[in-house]
Design a protein around this motif. Structure first.
Motif, short mmCIF file in Angstrom:
data_model
loop_
_atom_site.label_atom_id
_atom_site.label_comp_id
_atom_site.label_asym_id
_atom_site.label_seq_id
_atom_site.Cartn_x
_atom_site.Cartn_y
_atom_site.Cartn_z
N VAL A 249 0.80 -1.24 -0.02
CA VAL A 249 -0.07 -0.10 0.04
C VAL A 249 0.98 1.36 0.14
O VAL A 249 0.65 2.12 -0.58
N MET A 250 1.81 1.20 0.97
CA MET A 250 3.00 2.16 1.14
C MET A 250 3.61 2.56 -0.14
O MET A 250 3.68 3.64 -0.63
N GLU A 251 4.22 1.56 -0.77
CA GLU A 251 4.65 1.64 -1.87
C GLU A 251 4.01 2.13 -3.01
O GLU A 251 4.50 3.27 -3.83
N ALA A 252 2.69 1.85 -3.32
CA ALA A 252 1.94 2.45 -4.21
C ALA A 252 1.54 3.75 -4.06
O ALA A 252 1.59 4.72 -5.07
N ARG A 253 1.46 4.22 -2.93
CA ARG A 253 1.42 5.69 -2.71
C ARG A 253 2.42 6.52 -2.95
O ARG A 253 2.45 7.49 -3.48
N LEU A 254 3.61 5.87 -2.66
CA LEU A 254 4.65 6.63 -3.02
C LEU A 254 5.02 6.87 -4.31
O LEU A 254 5.38 7.85 -4.75
N LYS A 255 4.65 5.79 -5.00
CA LYS A 255 5.00 5.69 -6.43
C LYS A 255 4.07 6.74 -7.18
O LYS A 255 4.21 7.36 -7.96
N ASN A 256 2.68 6.77 -6.84
CA ASN A 256 1.81 7.77 -7.27
C ASN A 256 2.32 9.36 -6.95
O ASN A 256 2.34 10.13 -7.74
N LEU A 257 2.80 9.24 -5.87
CA LEU A 257 3.49 10.72 -5.39
C LEU A 257 4.44 11.41 -6.24
O LEU A 257 4.69 11.99 -6.67
N THR A 258 5.53 10.08 -6.34
CA THR A 258 6.86 10.59 -7.06
C THR A 258 6.35 10.69 -8.44
O THR A 258 6.78 11.77 -9.08
N ASN A 259 5.22 10.10 -9.06
CA ASN A 259 4.82 10.01 -10.39
C ASN A 259 4.17 11.63 -10.48
O ASN A 259 4.63 12.37 -11.47
N LEU A 260 3.52 12.10 -9.55
CA LEU A 260 2.91 13.51 -9.70
C LEU A 260 3.94 14.34 -9.41
O LEU A 260 3.57 15.44 -10.06
N THR A 261 4.88 14.31 -8.65
CA THR A 261 5.86 15.43 -8.53
C THR A 261 6.67 15.41 -9.60
O THR A 261 7.31 16.43 -10.03
N GLN A 262 7.19 14.13 -10.29
CA GLN A 262 8.11 14.16 -11.23
C GLN A 262 7.72 14.98 -12.40
O GLN A 262 8.36 15.38 -13.33
N LEU A 263 6.34 14.41 -12.90
CA LEU A 263 5.72 15.01 -13.90
C LEU A 263 4.62 16.11 -13.65
O LEU A 263 3.55 15.60 -12.87
N ALA A 264 4.69 17.20 -13.86
CA ALA A 264 3.58 18.23 -13.83
C ALA A 264 2.54 17.95 -14.88
O ALA A 264 2.69 17.38 -15.95
N THR A 265 1.42 18.27 -14.51
CA THR A 265 0.19 18.33 -15.26
C THR A 265 -0.33 19.44 -15.92
O THR A 265 -0.31 20.45 -15.23
N ILE A 266 -0.48 19.45 -17.05
CA ILE A 266 -0.97 20.82 -17.74
C ILE A 266 -2.32 20.21 -18.52
O ILE A 266 -2.33 19.41 -19.33
N SER A 267 -3.39 20.82 -18.21
CA SER A 267 -4.79 20.63 -18.92
C SER A 267 -4.99 21.81 -19.87
O SER A 267 -4.81 23.01 -19.55
N ILE A 268 -5.22 21.42 -21.03
CA ILE A 268 -5.42 22.50 -21.93
C ILE A 268 -6.90 22.43 -22.64
O ILE A 268 -7.24 21.27 -23.01
#
Lengths: 193, 418
Positions: free
Chosen positions: B328-347
């Motif tokens: 569970v923890m790893e999944a959350r970490l992975k998710n967080l890392t993904n979100l912080t490494q890649l910024a999201t831009i909605s157009i």
């Protein structure tokens, strides 16, 4: 910058308040939750939870990492709650039953209502009922219920936290649950009348 | 087993901690005894109520209050004089305040006696209020040195210095850590975990072309298009694409440039960027993961030295639980890392309503327009920064003002005496 408990403990022993502050933040919710359910109101819960962390700070020198920090903190929490309660009973200042219940805005959702005799009690104002019923339990039984049911402790963890044998955990938990059931049932009778 | 025996073990049965043979005996009994079954059900029910009790949340500033109380306790036994001081850190502004007050005191010679009283009060107040402002304290530390030339009331200042020296020595083990803290904070700026989000609404002339272009640019910058959709509308009997939506994921360090580039692709009708700092959550997760890993390692050790099947089973059960937590923890970490490494831009892309209005900057006029918008935005940004900086200087200005005012009064006083 990613500090695990061990490093935070080491820094805290050296008197680094920032590190200790991190430790507090890591465990405060769990300690507060126990204190809150134990005393049934926010003010007491806050005072006692703070006392717990002050004790943790002063005793951290003695923490050797034989058990997990969490168990150790819970152990202090359980003792602090018990001591505080006894102090009060001696002073007879506050009867726990009369402690205001300023709680529980949320109703319990019984997702899969079982058609048992308690059903009436379970719905309704279950949450308030729950706290006042908890308040009527003897301290040891109350603590064991909190640890097992609310914090999800294993029997071993409870034994470590409450400094008793596994057998005691087993029988005490059985008694606590029985008492809780009786209290809930008697309440139901009262409400049914 | 009779009912009494069963009921004695029911709670353990419910928690599944019984040995297999006892478990079997209870199960046999339960099959035939509705009373005990009912009892088991109520156990389940109670357990459920307790587990579903709404979580309580700790009051705000809980940790700070604890630290404050610890600091208060710590100083108490040290000395009679310094009872009210809670940490060496707050002595510094105290000394600075004393100096300031001394200075004011000099400039108001006739009321010196009352002033003395006020000074001590002021000092206390500083002490009470100024906790936690470590950086400012360090700045004031410098001011203390500079202020030495004003030391007119030697005795009182000596006392203050003694006090601070005393506290420094008593709390000595704490000092190096406390001193390094501001640095640590700065270090961590670099490793901050921030989720960056951008939202952009653009009016373009060529929808499909722009969407292709965006996709290419994103890929070129090391990002990807997470989502892309296009909608058609009927237009004078002809169906034409009129709106497009894109969700882009770009590396965080390219976020700003990308966002700026995208704005150049059409007429900006709405834009928004936001950042969510998740450093604390991240740090906490990492730490908890490390704890679980340690526990896992410990359990494996126990498993190796387990003597009988029963023990092995128990440890393995515990191991499974730990693994689950870890996952569970790893999944959350992975998710967080993904979100912080890649910024999201909605157009959101819209085809410009009027045909004549071509919004891709091609002609001189549009280039000017775009340049104008860009520079206006930049100017606003600078203005905002300017306001923040000037506000942050206010405390210093305050002290400088007092010093300056003091000087003036002193000079005037001297002139009169002349």
């Amino acid at each position: 910058m990613l500090l695990v408990d061990e490093e935070l403990i080491k820094l805290s022993k050296e008197g680094n308040m920032e590190a200790f502050s991190r430790l507090i933040e890591r465990y405060q919710d769990r300690v507060y939750a126990i204190a809150y359910r134990f005393f049934g109101n926010e003010a007491d819960a806050k005072d006692v939870a703070q006392d717990v962390f002050i004790k943790v700070f002063h005793k951290i020198e003695l923490f050797r990492g034989e058990s997990s920090l969490l168990t150790w903190i819970y152990h202090i929490t359980a003792n602090t709650c018990r001591d505080e309660l006894r102090k009060r009973q001696k002073r007879q200042m506050v009867s726990i039953d009369e402690t205001p219940l300023e709680i529980l805005h949320q109703e319990i959702k019984v997702k899969n209502p079982f058609l048992g005799p308690e059903e009436v009690v379970l719905k309704g104002e279950a949450e308030r009922e729950l706290q006042s019923v908890l308040n009527q339990l003897p301290e040891d039984q109350k603590m064991i219920i909190l640890l097992r049911e609310m914090q999800g402790f294993s029997y071993e963890e409870i034994a470590n936290t409450m400094e008793c044998s596994l057998g005691t955990v087993k029988s005490r938990l059985n008694r606590a649950r029985g008492a809780l059931r009786q209290l809930l049932l008697s309440r139901e009778e009262v409400t049914a009348r | 087993m009779d009912c009494r025996e069963v009921q004695e073990n029911l709670s353990a049965y419910y928690d599944d901690v019984l040995e297999v043979k006892d478990k079997k005996l209870i199960e046999e009994h339960l099959d035939n005894c509705s009373n005990c079954r009912e009892e088991l059900e109520s156990l389940k029910q109670i357990s459920k109520i307790l587990k579903e009790a709404p979580p309580v949340s700790v009051p705000d500033a809980f940790a700070e209050e604890v630290i404050q109380r610890i600091n208060q306790d710590k100083i108490k036994p040290i000395g009679k004089k310094t009872r009210k001081l809670t940490s060496w850190q707050i002595v510094l502004p105290g000394v600075a305040a004393l100096l300031l007050a001394t200075f004011i005191g000099i400039s108001l010679k006739p009321v010196a006696m009352n002033q003395e009283l006020a000074e001590t009060k002021m000092m206390d107040r500083f002490i009470a209020n100024d906790q936690g402002a470590a950086k400012e304290n360090l700045a004031l530390d410098g001011a203390t040195g500079a202020g030495e030339e004003f030391s007119v009331r030697g005795s009182e200042e000596d006392l203050a210095r003694q006090e601070s020296a005393e506290i420094k020595s008593k709390v000595a083990p704490m000092e190096p850590n406390a001193l390094t803290l501001p640095d640590q904070e700065e270090d961590s700026e670099a490793s901050r975990k921030v989720i960056q989000n951008g939202y952009l609404r653009l009016e373009v002339s060529n929808l499909e072309g722009t969407m292709d272009k965006i996709a290419k640019e994103v890929t070129a910058s090391g990002g990807h298009v997470q989502n892309s959709s296009m909608y058609e509308d009927e237009f004078n009997g002809i169906r034409k694409p009129t709106r497009g939506y894109l969700t882009l994921r770009v590396p965080s360090d390219r976020f700003e440039k990308m966002f700026k580039d995208l704005k150049g692709l059409g007429r900006v009708t709405f834009q928004e960027t936001s950042g969510q700092d998740v450093t604390t959550e991240y740090v906490d997760l990492e730490a908890r993961k490390a704890n679980w890993l340690a526990q896992e390692a410990r359990l494996r050790e126990i498993l190796d030295s387990a003597k009988n099947v029963d023990e092995i089973l128990k440890v393995e059960k515990e191991l499974a639980r730990v693994r689950q937590e870890l996952e569970v923890m790893e999944a959350r970490l992975k998710n967080l890392t993904n979100l912080t490494q890649l910024a999201t831009i909605s157009i959101e892309l819209e085809v410009a309503k009027s045909r004549e209005k071509i919004t891709t900057p091609s002609s001189l006029g549009e280039k000017i327009q775009v340049a104008f918008i860009t520079s206006t935005n930049q100017m606003l940004e600078y203005l905002e920064k300017g306001v923040v900086y000037s506000v942050s200087f206010l405390p210093y200005l305050f002290i400088i003002g007092i010093l300056y005012g003091g000087f003036k009064v002193l000079r005037r006083g001297n002139k009169k005496e002349d």
